[in-house]
Design a protein around this motif. Structure first.
Motif, PDB file in Angstrom:
ATOM      1  N   GLY A  49      13.052   0.434  -9.212  1.00 61.77           N
ATOM      2  CA  GLY A  49      11.725   0.566  -9.132  1.00 61.77           C
ATOM      3  C   GLY A  49      11.056   1.989  -8.652  1.00 61.77           C
ATOM      4  O   GLY A  49      10.032   1.925  -8.424  1.00 61.77           O
ATOM      5  N   GLN A  50      11.884   2.702  -8.761  1.00 62.79           N
ATOM      6  CA  GLN A  50      11.531   4.155  -8.337  1.00 62.79           C
ATOM      7  C   GLN A  50      11.550   5.150  -9.449  1.00 62.79           C
ATOM      8  O   GLN A  50      11.991   6.533  -9.294  1.00 62.79           O
ATOM      9  CB  GLN A  50      12.036   4.729  -7.227  1.00 62.79           C
ATOM     10  N   GLY A  74       6.181   5.184   1.871  1.00 63.40           N
ATOM     11  CA  GLY A  74       6.390   3.614   1.462  1.00 63.40           C
ATOM     12  C   GLY A  74       6.453   2.730   2.313  1.00 63.40           C
ATOM     13  O   GLY A  74       6.844   3.094   3.721  1.00 63.40           O
ATOM     14  N   VAL A  78      11.784   0.201   0.790  1.00 63.37           N
ATOM     15  CA  VAL A  78      11.854   0.568  -0.544  1.00 63.37           C
ATOM     16  C   VAL A  78      12.821   1.675  -0.912  1.00 63.37           C
ATOM     17  O   VAL A  78      12.978   2.354  -1.781  1.00 63.37           O
ATOM     18  CB  VAL A  78      10.333   1.059  -0.879  1.00 63.37           C
ATOM     19  N   ASP A 208       5.449   8.857  -3.496  1.00 56.93           N
ATOM     20  CA  ASP A 208       5.290   7.601  -2.689  1.00 56.93           C
ATOM     21  C   ASP A 208       6.262   6.606  -3.538  1.00 56.93           C
ATOM     22  O   ASP A 208       5.977   6.414  -4.713  1.00 56.93           O
ATOM     23  CB  ASP A 208       3.913   7.283  -3.256  1.00 56.93           C
ATOM     24  N   LEU A 209       7.087   6.047  -2.602  1.00 53.26           N
ATOM     25  CA  LEU A 209       7.759   4.949  -3.186  1.00 53.26           C
ATOM     26  C   LEU A 209       7.174   3.755  -3.269  1.00 53.26           C
ATOM     27  O   LEU A 209       6.782   3.325  -2.405  1.00 53.26           O
ATOM     28  CB  LEU A 209       9.208   4.954  -2.252  1.00 53.26           C
ATOM     29  N   ARG A 210       7.383   3.094  -4.537  1.00 57.78           N
ATOM     30  CA  ARG A 210       6.350   1.812  -4.733  1.00 57.78           C
ATOM     31  C   ARG A 210       7.350   0.739  -4.098  1.00 57.78           C
ATOM     32  O   ARG A 210       8.395   0.492  -3.999  1.00 57.78           O
ATOM     33  CB  ARG A 210       6.121   1.728  -6.161  1.00 57.78           C
ATOM     34  N   ARG A 211       6.394  -0.253  -3.920  1.00 59.30           N
ATOM     35  CA  ARG A 211       6.886  -1.938  -3.706  1.00 59.30           C
ATOM     36  C   ARG A 211       7.794  -1.993  -5.203  1.00 59.30           C
ATOM     37  O   ARG A 211       7.223  -1.746  -6.347  1.00 59.30           O
ATOM     38  CB  ARG A 211       5.913  -2.743  -3.534  1.00 59.30           C
ATOM     39  N   ASP A 213       9.090  -4.367  -7.930  1.00 57.47           N
ATOM     40  CA  ASP A 213       8.513  -5.375  -8.729  1.00 57.47           C
ATOM     41  C   ASP A 213       9.654  -6.833  -8.280  1.00 57.47           C
ATOM     42  O   ASP A 213      10.739  -6.615  -8.368  1.00 57.47           O
ATOM     43  CB  ASP A 213       8.523  -5.207 -10.209  1.00 57.47           C
ATOM     44  N   GLY A 246       8.196  -6.914  -2.042  1.00 60.68           N
ATOM     45  CA  GLY A 246       8.430  -5.421  -2.734  1.00 60.68           C
ATOM     46  C   GLY A 246       9.728  -5.096  -1.907  1.00 60.68           C
ATOM     47  O   GLY A 246       9.886  -3.734  -2.517  1.00 60.68           O
TER      48      GLY A 246
END
Length: 629
Positions: A49-50, A74, A78, A208-211, A213, A246
């Motif tokens: 996810g990153q 984040g 995550v 910015d590390l995302r949630r 999916d 997430g």
């Protein structure tokens, strides 16, 4: 955060995750290791996810443009701390005789990798800023950076929750962070990026590390369940992924809990019981009853879900998620996919998307958001949730505010729910239609307000004329001679204000209502007297707007005197007249006397129902008897 890892330094060859070295379920030490630690990523390829961050770091390492400090931000779980350790490993990756430079490609454990990933390397210092917040802790780092690493290539400082540092600590770190020695790198992690001073952010590369999916989480958990020899149905993993919001760590913690709860084989019912969730199919059934206005059915369905362990607040949250899904299906059906949405949700959600308007869905969404807050703070959540469902059922077939206003303007009846109508019939004497101003019937329709004021619903005894009609036109125009735009006949300033409202020019509408005193109104020409504080360019602006909206030329001229009351003044005068008339009514006087402190806060004039002839009516009952002696 989590991904596949390696056993005894060897990469996985089949694509399935493998536990960390020496970290099997029981292990040689007999101590169980939770899944979030057991399957912690050890390379950039294992991070899920990153992809944007991994691509940026890959290019930077390949071109030698390695930064001196990184800021990782984040939500929880995550992969911020995990990424920091992998960065430290990549900076110090070394295999004697093979690799002796920083690289993100680490197919096997190097000389320093195991110690770094286990957090025990002497040259990789991890500090928790939540427990080391002062300038003394930063001063210790500043004194140490001058010395070269003991055994590794770089001395790496990983500061977790860096936003917890004090202002003095941040200021003490600035100079070293801007010009660190060549052998020092900083990696910061935080969940509150806004609390980090901009002077620190400007000296770091920010990621910015995302949630993660939900589909990726489901796929990731399925691989881990397979590696753990745990049978699990896909829908159960979907429920866990939704609950994790997430976070990879949260999803693995919940999976760990589900394995223990189910005793090995995880079913959907096990996860629902564990999380206090409602059956998604039953949530959709509840939504259908709400949209049909079935109060009894909705309450029975909620009670049934509550009996099997569903949390009332979670039920409302699931309802809100389904409303969001239906809205997305209405506008972007192609974008709704993946394993996170079941086939039944997609099918039935599409049916609702075709039958429900956006206004209805938006209203349900707003009512649910407010209801969720009420349930979460209520002493009895079930009762609060039931009241939310009653409100939703009641509003299901009511028009939205703009639809109600449109029906009122067109003279049509506003639909209501007869089954929920509780107002009693008017008890005052029947009125005869006369040329006098409409007198309101202040009967037992009054209701006590929650703030101690009596709020009276006042129904007129005959059809109420348009309160603002022709108030601004000294010489009324025939309807056939007045221009008509968007269904509005321009015969007065009230019509001009309504036209401005339809074009969403609320500022001009307010100026027309409060700053213009009408003198004369005729097609193409308006003469007004301005308020002292009115903008000098208002007449010209109004004429230009009317010309654009109508396609014909309009001229607005200014007179020095002779203007009538403004629309706002006439509206206020009409309100004051109705309030004064209400106070004179004996029924209202009796209500005010019975409830000390009550006051009239408004008068609503409505059109009465046509009275049906009573064949048994006696003379003197409000009708005249021409044959009576």
């Amino acid at each position: 955060m989590d991904g596949t890892s390696q056993t005894d330094g060897a990469p996985s060859t089949d694509g399935a995750p493998s536990p960390e070295s020496g970290a099997s379920g029981a292990g040689t030490t007999g101590v169980y290791r939770v899944l979030a630690r057991k399957y912690r990523p050890e390379t950039f390829e294992e991070l899920i996810g990153q992809a944007p961050m991994v691509r940026t770091l890959s290019n930077a390492f390949e071109t030698g443009r390695i930064a001196q400090a990184w800021m990782l931000t984040g939500v929880r779980g995550v992969g911020k701390t995990t990424t920091a350790r992998i960065l430290a490993r990549a900076l110090n990756y070394e295999i004697p005789g093979k690799i002796d430079q920083p690289t993100i490609h680490m197919p096997e454990f190097g000389e320093h990798c195991a110690a770094i990933m286990e957090g025990r390397h002497v040259d990789v210092v991890e500090m928790d800023a939540a427990s080391h917040t002062g300038i003394a802790d930063i001063r210790e780092i500043i004194e140490q950076v001058r010395y070269r690493p003991v055994s590794a290539r770089y001395k790496v400082y990983i500061i977790d929750e860096v936003h917890m540092l004090s202002a003095a600590a941040f200021n003490g770190l600035l100079k070293t962070l801007e010009e660190p020695p060549e052998h020092v790198k900083f990696v910061f992690a935080t969940t509150e990026i806004r609390k980090v001073p901009v002077t620190v952010l400007s000296r770091c590369q920010r990621f910015d590390l995302r949630r993660i999916d939900a589909d990726l989480l489901v796929e990731h958990m399925a691989k881990i369940a397979s590696a753990e020899n745990v049978a699990v149905v896909p829908e159960a993993l979907t429920l866990i992924a939704r609950a994790a919001e997430g976070s990879a760590r949260d999803s693995l913690s919940l999976l760990d809990q589900a394995i223990a709860h189910a005793g090995g084989s995880i079913r959907t019912e096990d996860v629902r019981d564990m999380l206090g969730l409602a059956d998604r199919a039953r949530v959709i059934d509840l939504f259908a009853r709400l949209m049909a206005g079935d109060v009894a059915g909705a309450l029975a369905e909620l009670a049934g879900q509550y009996e099997v362990g569903a949390d009332p607040a979670v039920v409302l949250i699931d309802l809100a998620e389904f409303v969001h899904l239906v809205t997305r299906l209405k506008f972007a059906a192609d974008a709704v996919g993946g394993v996170a949405v079941t086939e039944e949700e997609r099918r039935r959600g599409g049916e609702f998307a075709e039958s429900l308007s956006v206004r209805v869905l938006s209203r349900a969404w707003q009512m649910l958001l407010k209801g969720i807050q009420e349930v979460q703070t209520a002493p009895k959540p079930l009762a609060a949730a039931e009241m939310v469902l009653v409100r939703l059922c009641y509003a299901a077939d009511l028009p939205t505010p703009d639809e109600a206003l449109k029906l009122l303007r067109e003279g049509g009846p506003v639909p209501t729910r007869p089954a929920t109508t509780t107002g009693s019939a008017a008890s005052g004497p029947s009125a005869q239609a006369t040329a006098a101003p409409p007198r309101a019937d202040y009967s037992s329709a009054g209701r006590g307000g929650g703030d101690g004021r009596a709020r009276l619903s006042l129904a007129s005894e005959r059809a109420a004329p348009d309160a603002m009609a022709d108030l601004t036109a000294p010489e009324p125009l025939a309807a056939t001679s007045a221009p008509q735009v968007a269904g509005i006949v321009l015969a007065s300033l009230a019509d001009v204000a309504e036209l401005a409202r339809t074009h969403r020019d609320l500022k001009l509408k307010d100026q027309v209502e409060t700053l213009l005193h009408p003198v004369r109104f005729e097609p193409g020409r308006i003469e007004v007297e301005l308020e002292p504080d009115a903008p000098s360019g208002l007449p010209g602006e109004l004429g230009a707007r009317l010309s654009d909206w109508t396609g014909t030329r309009w001229v607005v001229t200014v007179a020095r005197e002779g203007g009538g009351a403004t629309l706002r003044q006439r509206r206020d005068a009409e309100r004051d007249r109705l309030l004064a008339e209400a106070k004179e009514d004996p029924n209202v006087a009796a209500i005010l006397s019975a409830f000390p402190g009550a006051e009239i806060v408004g008068v609503r004039v409505t059109k009465p129902e046509p009275a049906a002839a009573d064949p048994d009516a006696e003379p003197g009952d409000g009708e005249t008897d021409d044959d009576a002696d």
